[in-house]
Motif scaffolding. Sequence first.
Motif, PDB file in Angstrom:
ATOM      1  N   UNK A  83      -0.347  -5.631   5.148  1.00 51.39           N
ATOM      2  CA  UNK A  83      -0.393  -5.347   6.586  1.00 51.39           C
ATOM      3  C   UNK A  83       1.005  -5.505   7.187  1.00 51.39           C
ATOM      4  N   UNK A  84       1.715  -6.535   6.772  1.00 47.78           N
ATOM      5  CA  UNK A  84       3.066  -6.743   7.274  1.00 47.78           C
ATOM      6  C   UNK A  84       3.990  -5.621   6.802  1.00 47.78           C
ATOM      7  N   UNK A  85       3.816  -5.178   5.563  1.00 44.57           N
ATOM      8  CA  UNK A  85       4.590  -4.040   5.070  1.00 44.57           C
ATOM      9  C   UNK A  85       4.296  -2.796   5.916  1.00 44.57           C
ATOM     10  N   UNK A  86       3.025  -2.574   6.231  1.00 47.65           N
ATOM     11  CA  UNK A  86       2.635  -1.423   7.053  1.00 47.65           C
ATOM     12  C   UNK A  86       3.304  -1.482   8.427  1.00 47.65           C
ATOM     13  N   UNK A 127     -10.402   2.324   9.177  1.00 48.95           N
ATOM     14  CA  UNK A 127      -9.951   1.195   8.376  1.00 48.95           C
ATOM     15  C   UNK A 127      -9.061   1.607   7.216  1.00 48.95           C
ATOM     16  N   UNK A 128      -8.487   2.793   7.284  1.00 50.64           N
ATOM     17  CA  UNK A 128      -7.619   3.304   6.224  1.00 50.64           C
ATOM     18  C   UNK A 128      -6.168   3.043   6.627  1.00 50.64           C
ATOM     19  N   UNK A 129      -5.568   2.051   6.004  1.00 50.17           N
ATOM     20  CA  UNK A 129      -4.196   1.658   6.323  1.00 50.17           C
ATOM     21  C   UNK A 129      -3.257   2.325   5.323  1.00 50.17           C
ATOM     22  N   UNK A 130      -2.571   3.380   5.766  1.00 45.79           N
ATOM     23  CA  UNK A 130      -1.679   4.115   4.874  1.00 45.79           C
ATOM     24  C   UNK A 130      -0.512   3.259   4.405  1.00 45.79           C
ATOM     25  N   UNK A 131       0.046   2.447   5.281  1.00 45.80           N
ATOM     26  CA  UNK A 131       1.136   1.561   4.892  1.00 45.80           C
ATOM     27  C   UNK A 131       0.687   0.533   3.864  1.00 45.80           C
ATOM     28  N   UNK A 132      -0.543   0.030   4.023  1.00 47.75           N
ATOM     29  CA  UNK A 132      -1.089  -0.924   3.049  1.00 47.75           C
ATOM     30  C   UNK A 132      -1.262  -0.249   1.691  1.00 47.75           C
ATOM     31  N   UNK A 133      -1.759   0.980   1.712  1.00 50.11           N
ATOM     32  CA  UNK A 133      -1.919   1.719   0.453  1.00 50.11           C
ATOM     33  C   UNK A 133      -0.569   1.975  -0.207  1.00 50.11           C
ATOM     34  N   UNK A 134       0.435   2.323   0.580  1.00 49.88           N
ATOM     35  CA  UNK A 134       1.779   2.542   0.031  1.00 49.88           C
ATOM     36  C   UNK A 134       2.302   1.256  -0.602  1.00 49.88           C
ATOM     37  N   UNK A 135       2.071   0.129   0.041  1.00 42.42           N
ATOM     38  CA  UNK A 135       2.495  -1.159  -0.511  1.00 42.42           C
ATOM     39  C   UNK A 135       1.815  -1.420  -1.856  1.00 42.42           C
ATOM     40  N   UNK A 136       0.511  -1.239  -1.895  1.00 50.36           N
ATOM     41  CA  UNK A 136      -0.240  -1.520  -3.121  1.00 50.36           C
ATOM     42  C   UNK A 136       0.149  -0.563  -4.240  1.00 50.36           C
ATOM     43  N   UNK A 137       0.351   0.705  -3.925  1.00 49.93           N
ATOM     44  CA  UNK A 137       0.795   1.678  -4.940  1.00 49.93           C
ATOM     45  C   UNK A 137       2.194   1.325  -5.442  1.00 49.93           C
ATOM     46  N   UNK A 138       3.042   0.921  -4.552  1.00 52.17           N
ATOM     47  CA  UNK A 138       4.386   0.517  -4.946  1.00 52.17           C
ATOM     48  C   UNK A 138       4.360  -0.684  -5.876  1.00 52.17           C
ATOM     49  N   UNK A 139       3.513  -1.641  -5.569  1.00 54.33           N
ATOM     50  CA  UNK A 139       3.383  -2.820  -6.448  1.00 54.33           C
ATOM     51  C   UNK A 139       2.873  -2.409  -7.819  1.00 54.33           C
ATOM     52  N   UNK A 140       1.932  -1.481  -7.863  1.00 56.55           N
ATOM     53  CA  UNK A 140       1.391  -0.998  -9.141  1.00 56.55           C
ATOM     54  C   UNK A 140       2.489  -0.312  -9.952  1.00 56.55           C
TER      55      UNK A 140
END
Length: 147
Positions: A83-86, A127-140
Amino acid sequence: MSPPPLRPASVDPRGPRFAAWITTVVLAVVLLTGNGWLLAAQTLVFALGAFVGLGAAPYAVLYRTLVAPRLAPPTEREDSTPVQFAQGVGFAFALAGSLGYLLGDPLVGVVATAAALLAAFLNAAFGLCLGCLAYLRGRLLIHRFTS
């Protein structure tokens, strides 16, 4: 009672959605009016959430003080890091848009604001947080390349 931490480990997911609704309204007004100063104010809101901590973000303070006490306790919590990344991603788009509007390139302002508005609306409504998804994909991706 001590104030909440600026960088909480987890957040009530209803808080970021509440903030996304306010952000959606602010960004829609910016698109309708072309007001670069209002977008600059939203940029500051994003900056506080991204760089100081979610607990310092004005919309989080509103949620925590006015809304959350009237709701049942959350049944789940989510990690605050995505969330903070978003908020940082929102900051980047809002900064680009603010500079576009305020430096005389309204096309840049409109495009950057529209992108931020789309992301805020998707979070608020679905409830679809694009920034959160980008963070999680980046971590992966990082994990795949470092493992």
